[in-house]
Design a protein around this motif. Structure first.
Motif, PDB file in Angstrom:
ATOM      1  N   UNK A  99       0.227  44.286 -17.725  1.00  0.00           N
ATOM      2  CA  UNK A  99       0.849  42.966 -17.913  1.00  0.00           C
ATOM      3  C   UNK A  99      -0.199  41.916 -18.283  1.00  0.00           C
ATOM      4  N   UNK A 100      -1.363  41.994 -17.619  1.00  0.00           N
ATOM      5  CA  UNK A 100      -2.425  41.019 -17.917  1.00  0.00           C
ATOM      6  C   UNK A 100      -2.916  41.229 -19.348  1.00  0.00           C
TER       7      UNK A 100
ATOM      8  N   UNK B 204      -2.124  30.806 -13.620  1.00  0.00           N
ATOM      9  CA  UNK B 204      -0.769  30.239 -13.445  1.00  0.00           C
ATOM     10  C   UNK B 204       0.280  31.337 -13.628  1.00  0.00           C
ATOM     11  N   UNK B 205       0.116  32.127 -14.695  1.00  0.00           N
ATOM     12  CA  UNK B 205       1.120  33.161 -15.020  1.00  0.00           C
ATOM     13  C   UNK B 205       1.223  34.241 -13.943  1.00  0.00           C
ATOM     14  N   UNK B 206       0.088  34.530 -13.291  1.00  0.00           N
ATOM     15  CA  UNK B 206       0.080  35.639 -12.326  1.00  0.00           C
ATOM     16  C   UNK B 206      -0.159  35.159 -10.896  1.00  0.00           C
TER      17      UNK B 206
ATOM     18  N   UNK C 104      -8.883  34.514  -4.964  1.00  0.00           N
ATOM     19  CA  UNK C 104      -7.919  34.654  -6.067  1.00  0.00           C
ATOM     20  C   UNK C 104      -8.665  34.692  -7.401  1.00  0.00           C
ATOM     21  N   UNK C 105      -9.664  33.820  -7.541  1.00  0.00           N
ATOM     22  CA  UNK C 105     -10.461  33.812  -8.785  1.00  0.00           C
ATOM     23  C   UNK C 105     -11.142  35.165  -8.997  1.00  0.00           C
TER      24      UNK C 105
END
Lengths: 207, 72
Positions: free
Chosen positions: A145-146, A198-200, B9-10
């Motif tokens: 997906x990424x 943002x998307x994930x 998260x990053x």
């Protein structure tokens, strides 16, 4: 001093089920000899041959046990080589394959015996072996997906992200490679990563 | 606490993007994996991150590394 790394195709790196050409050209006697001398890269070469067999056989129900199984196979190969039982270079791959298969079958039989003998209540039962493969599959789906999201980015941003994160280039090298000014490279990377974050967001928080 | 979470998260995002952007079918060399086990600093930081990101998603490579690292 940084080490240069050759890129390998799947066949060269792990797959025993792929085209035979790359595998046949390998100097397996040399690999075994180096492994006996404790060469780490040679150990990894054989280890990835074994994990390649496991993947080829679809042994994902035992995924959590692959490292142990691979170790068993490596030790068996070392023993056999020391005893001169892997003398012919052309027999090495077949020998490793055969040992890997035996070890996997032994493990399967042990699981079957354990399942037959087990009478533990459901809430105490160990997680199903397949759970590991489901997690791996979910992760692989997320990577796919990424990749799709990366491919949807505007061209210049996409080129910069692939250069830096896919090819491992520095910002300066990516700038040279793509002809995009260094400042823009940094901006595209920042904006691209922000968009992906943002998307994930949900998946990244869940991991 | 919030910034720690944000850094985590990053880190996950970067690992995912590296895995996703790698050329299809790419696997690190035996030498890179050996260096990761024995002398990670021999790998350039970007290469190290690239290899580690690959191990996140490639079971055959990851388990080969775990098996070989446990031989010592």
């Amino acid at each position: 001093m940084s080490m240069q790394t050759a890129e390998l195709s799947f066949e060269q790196a792990v797959s025993p089920g792929g085209r035979a050409g790359a595998r046949d050209r390998e100097d397996w006697a040399g690999v075994v000899e180096r492994m006996l001398a404790g060469d780490r890269a040679a150990q990894l070469r054989i280890a990835r041959l074994v994990t390649g067999f496991f993947a080829h056989w679809g042994a994902y129900d035992f995924r959590a046990e692959w490292p142990d199984l691979v170790q068993d196979v490596l030790l068996a190969v070392v023993r056999a080589a020391r005893e001169g039982r892997v003398a012919k270079p052309e027999a090495v791959v077949g020998y490793v394959r055969s040992i890997a298969h035996h070890k996997l079958m032994d493990r399967l039989r042990a699981h079957v015996r354990h399942a037959e003998e087990a009478s533990a209540p459901v809430e105490d039962a160990a997680p199903l072996p397949g759970c590991a493969s489901l997690r791996t599959a979910a992760k692989q789906d997320l990577v796919t997906d990424v990749r799709r999201a990366l491919e949807r980015l505007p061209e210049r941003k996409r080129r910069v992200l692939f250069a830096v994160y896919g090819e491992g280039l520095s910002y300066e090298q990516a700038s040279e490679e793509t002809g995009i000014p260094l400042g823009s490279v940094k901006r595209y990377l920042r904006e691209g990563m922000q968009a992906l974050r943002r998307d994930f967001a949900v998946e990244l928080e869940r991991e | 606490m919030g910034s720690e979470r944000s850094r985590a998260v990053d880190f996950r995002l970067e690992a995912l993007v590296r895995a996703a952007a790698a050329p299809p079918g790419w696997h690190p060399s035996d030498a890179s994996l050996a260096a990761l086990i024995d002398a990670p600093r021999r790998l350039a930081p970007a290469e190290r991150r690239r290899v580690v990101a690959h191990l996140e998603v490639c079971a055959p490579c990851r388990d080969a590394v775990l098996a070989v690292a446990a031989l010592d």
